[in-house]
Design a protein around this motif. Structure first.
Motif, mmCIF file in Angstrom:
data_model
loop_
_atom_site.group_PDB
_atom_site.id
_atom_site.type_symbol
_atom_site.label_atom_id
_atom_site.label_comp_id
_atom_site.label_asym_id
_atom_site.label_seq_id
_atom_site.Cartn_x
_atom_site.Cartn_y
_atom_site.Cartn_z
ATOM 1 N N GLN A 141 0.112 8.099 -4.349
ATOM 2 C CA GLN A 141 -0.382 7.796 -3.036
ATOM 3 C C GLN A 141 -1.668 7.126 -3.017
ATOM 4 O O GLN A 141 -2.615 7.479 -4.068
ATOM 5 C CB GLN A 141 -0.607 9.111 -2.524
ATOM 6 C CG GLN A 141 -0.818 9.230 -1.046
ATOM 7 C CD GLN A 141 -0.974 10.655 -0.500
ATOM 8 O OE1 GLN A 141 -1.744 11.339 -1.164
ATOM 9 N NE2 GLN A 141 -0.320 10.771 0.774
ATOM 10 N N ASN A 142 -1.916 6.198 -2.116
ATOM 11 C CA ASN A 142 -3.176 5.556 -1.704
ATOM 12 C C ASN A 142 -3.465 4.450 -2.784
ATOM 13 O O ASN A 142 -4.573 3.566 -2.871
ATOM 14 C CB ASN A 142 -4.361 6.350 -1.603
ATOM 15 C CG ASN A 142 -4.360 7.222 -0.483
ATOM 16 O OD1 ASN A 142 -3.825 7.127 0.236
ATOM 17 N ND2 ASN A 142 -5.031 8.372 -0.875
ATOM 18 N N SER A 143 -2.627 4.012 -3.874
ATOM 19 C CA SER A 143 -2.588 3.121 -4.659
ATOM 20 C C SER A 143 -2.171 1.751 -3.886
ATOM 21 O O SER A 143 -1.501 1.776 -2.767
ATOM 22 C CB SER A 143 -1.677 3.255 -6.031
ATOM 23 O OG SER A 143 -2.286 4.242 -6.579
ATOM 24 N N PHE A 144 -2.469 0.614 -4.481
ATOM 25 C CA PHE A 144 -2.082 -0.835 -3.794
ATOM 26 C C PHE A 144 -2.012 -1.733 -4.908
ATOM 27 O O PHE A 144 -2.459 -1.715 -5.824
ATOM 28 C CB PHE A 144 -3.124 -1.199 -2.632
ATOM 29 C CG PHE A 144 -4.805 -1.179 -3.247
ATOM 30 C CD1 PHE A 144 -5.157 -2.457 -3.981
ATOM 31 C CD2 PHE A 144 -5.242 0.073 -3.311
ATOM 32 C CE1 PHE A 144 -6.341 -2.318 -4.133
ATOM 33 C CE2 PHE A 144 -6.583 -0.198 -3.866
ATOM 34 C CZ PHE A 144 -7.349 -1.197 -4.269
ATOM 35 N N PHE A 167 0.852 -1.007 -0.034
ATOM 36 C CA PHE A 167 -0.107 -0.030 0.062
ATOM 37 C C PHE A 167 0.853 1.273 0.038
ATOM 38 O O PHE A 167 1.655 1.690 0.955
ATOM 39 C CB PHE A 167 -0.827 0.049 1.379
ATOM 40 C CG PHE A 167 -2.081 1.060 1.437
ATOM 41 C CD1 PHE A 167 -3.289 0.944 0.686
ATOM 42 C CD2 PHE A 167 -1.782 2.496 1.613
ATOM 43 C CE1 PHE A 167 -4.350 1.821 0.585
ATOM 44 C CE2 PHE A 167 -2.611 3.449 1.628
ATOM 45 C CZ PHE A 167 -3.928 3.095 1.045
ATOM 46 N N ILE A 168 0.440 2.221 -1.013
ATOM 47 C CA ILE A 168 1.526 3.294 -1.250
ATOM 48 C C ILE A 168 1.163 4.598 -0.312
ATOM 49 O O ILE A 168 0.020 4.945 -0.572
ATOM 50 C CB ILE A 168 1.804 3.613 -2.520
ATOM 51 C CG1 ILE A 168 2.149 2.619 -3.427
ATOM 52 C CG2 ILE A 168 2.540 4.948 -2.696
ATOM 53 C CD1 ILE A 168 2.282 2.979 -4.880
ATOM 54 N N ILE A 169 1.729 4.754 0.553
ATOM 55 C CA ILE A 169 1.612 5.876 1.548
ATOM 56 C C ILE A 169 2.037 7.267 0.757
ATOM 57 O O ILE A 169 1.259 8.263 0.830
ATOM 58 C CB ILE A 169 2.158 5.938 2.843
ATOM 59 C CG1 ILE A 169 1.638 4.504 3.735
ATOM 60 C CG2 ILE A 169 2.054 7.043 3.773
ATOM 61 C CD1 ILE A 169 0.486 4.450 3.844
ATOM 62 N N SER A 170 3.248 7.142 0.196
ATOM 63 C CA SER A 170 3.667 8.461 -0.484
ATOM 64 C C SER A 170 4.481 8.087 -1.446
ATOM 65 O O SER A 170 5.124 6.848 -1.411
ATOM 66 C CB SER A 170 4.337 9.613 0.459
ATOM 67 O OG SER A 170 5.240 9.097 1.038
ATOM 68 N N GLY A 171 4.842 9.133 -2.388
ATOM 69 C CA GLY A 171 5.510 8.743 -3.492
ATOM 70 C C GLY A 171 5.131 8.058 -4.740
ATOM 71 O O GLY A 171 3.969 7.827 -4.816
ATOM 72 N N GLU A 172 5.810 7.714 -5.629
ATOM 73 C CA GLU A 172 5.225 6.793 -7.022
ATOM 74 C C GLU A 172 6.061 5.955 -7.348
ATOM 75 O O GLU A 172 7.187 5.746 -7.154
ATOM 76 C CB GLU A 172 5.239 8.023 -8.104
ATOM 77 C CG GLU A 172 4.286 9.215 -7.981
ATOM 78 C CD GLU A 172 4.324 9.856 -9.331
ATOM 79 O OE1 GLU A 172 3.410 10.112 -9.753
ATOM 80 O OE2 GLU A 172 5.383 10.555 -9.529
#
Length: 297
Positions: free
Chosen positions: A127-130, A105-110
């Motif tokens: 952000q918010n992608s999983f 789960f991406i909190i920040s960054g790309e």
């Protein structure tokens, strides 16, 4: 705003009468201590510290379809059970073909989905992608290479950690497994379609066709503007992969219109009915037919 406030002194006073509860709270405190200790060791900056507070992570997890029906208590435990990872720019996060036993789960960054040789980028996620959630319930291998495009703060959840937690939440486990089974069946169907597309001269490594790449394209369709990450992930699983040979018609004027298309690779031309004139052409990433899939009642 109004809040309920509980002070430490008052809590200690009540716990004297409930020693069994006191032990449970101590155990919970120990888990939280380890979580915060991991954050301290990671030497996060102020922004990263704020983004990885357990309450923030807990709320962000609600965008994952698997966790949408879970109550706050479970999500809180889940957030505390995740591993904090910092990936530097250009660092490989997962490699296609590796055994999968966790989700991210991406909190920040790309991050970016790329070809095996790194020469092509098929999708980007922020952000918010999983990704990787199917691996939480089924034995599969990674379907894509994912690399950090910038420094990324990521939470990783391991399959065995989730299994252990779900033993305390039987009702949630049953609901989650039902969702996972549906997603897995769709995932398996796509894997077969990917093999067929690759065998017909498409992208050889299959990364161009995976769910993350599909989400990337769907997010750019105006019809779906401002939709949630959860919606895009579910929609991506329900798309099919079709292959067409050079000169083959995809749609004809007058056909019943109930489908839309997004070009993965190759080029499409808009031509006259007799094929003698070319009015326009489209390449990878372009889409058409989106206005024909909505019914107004």
């Amino acid at each position: 705003m109004d809040v309920f406030q509980l002070t430490k002194n008052k809590l200690d006073e009540v716990l004297k009468k409930y020693p069994e509860v006191s032990e449970k709270i101590k155990a919970e405190a120990q888990v939280r201590f380890k979580y915060n200790e991991a954050r301290e060791k990671a030497k996060l900056d102020n922004k990263q510290e704020a983004e990885t507070e357990v309450e923030i992570v807990r709320e962000k997890l609600k965008v994952v379809p698997l966790f949408q029906q879970c109550d706050t208590g479970f999500l809180h435990q889940l957030a505390l059970s995740m591993k904090l990872c910092i990936f530097e720019q250009n660092q490989l996060i997962i490699r296609r073909g590796d055994v999968a036993n966790s989700m991210f789960f991406i909190i920040s960054g790309e991050v970016q989905v790329e070809s095996d040789d790194g020469s092509k980028v098929y999708a980007e996620m922020g952000q918010n992608s999983f990704f990787g959630e199917v691996a939480l319930f089924y034995d599969i291998r990674r379907t894509a290479n994912i690399r950090a495009k910038s420094q990324c703060t990521v939470m990783e959840l391991y399959k065995d950690v989730l299994d252990k937690l779900l033993k305390k939440y039987q009702d949630i486990e049953n609901k989650m497994k039902a969702i996972a089974k549906e997603n897995y069946d769709l995932f398996q169907k796509r894997e077969q379609e990917i093999k067929i597309a690759s065998s017909k001269g498409g992208e050889s490594d299959g990364s161009a066709y995976n769910v993350e790449a599909t989400v990337f394209y769907l997010e750019r369709v105006p019809l779906f503007k401002k939709c949630t990450k959860s919606f895009f992930n579910s929609l991506a699983l329900h798309t099919s992969i079709k292959s067409y040979q050079k000169g083959e018609n995809i749609i004809k004027k007058g056909d019943v219109a109930n489908e839309m298309y997004i070009i993965i690779n190759g080029k499409v031309q808009v031509v006259s009915e007799d094929g003698s004139k070319t009015f326009d052409s489209m390449k990878a990433g372009a889409f058409f037919g989106e206005g024909k899939i909505i019914s107004l009642k």
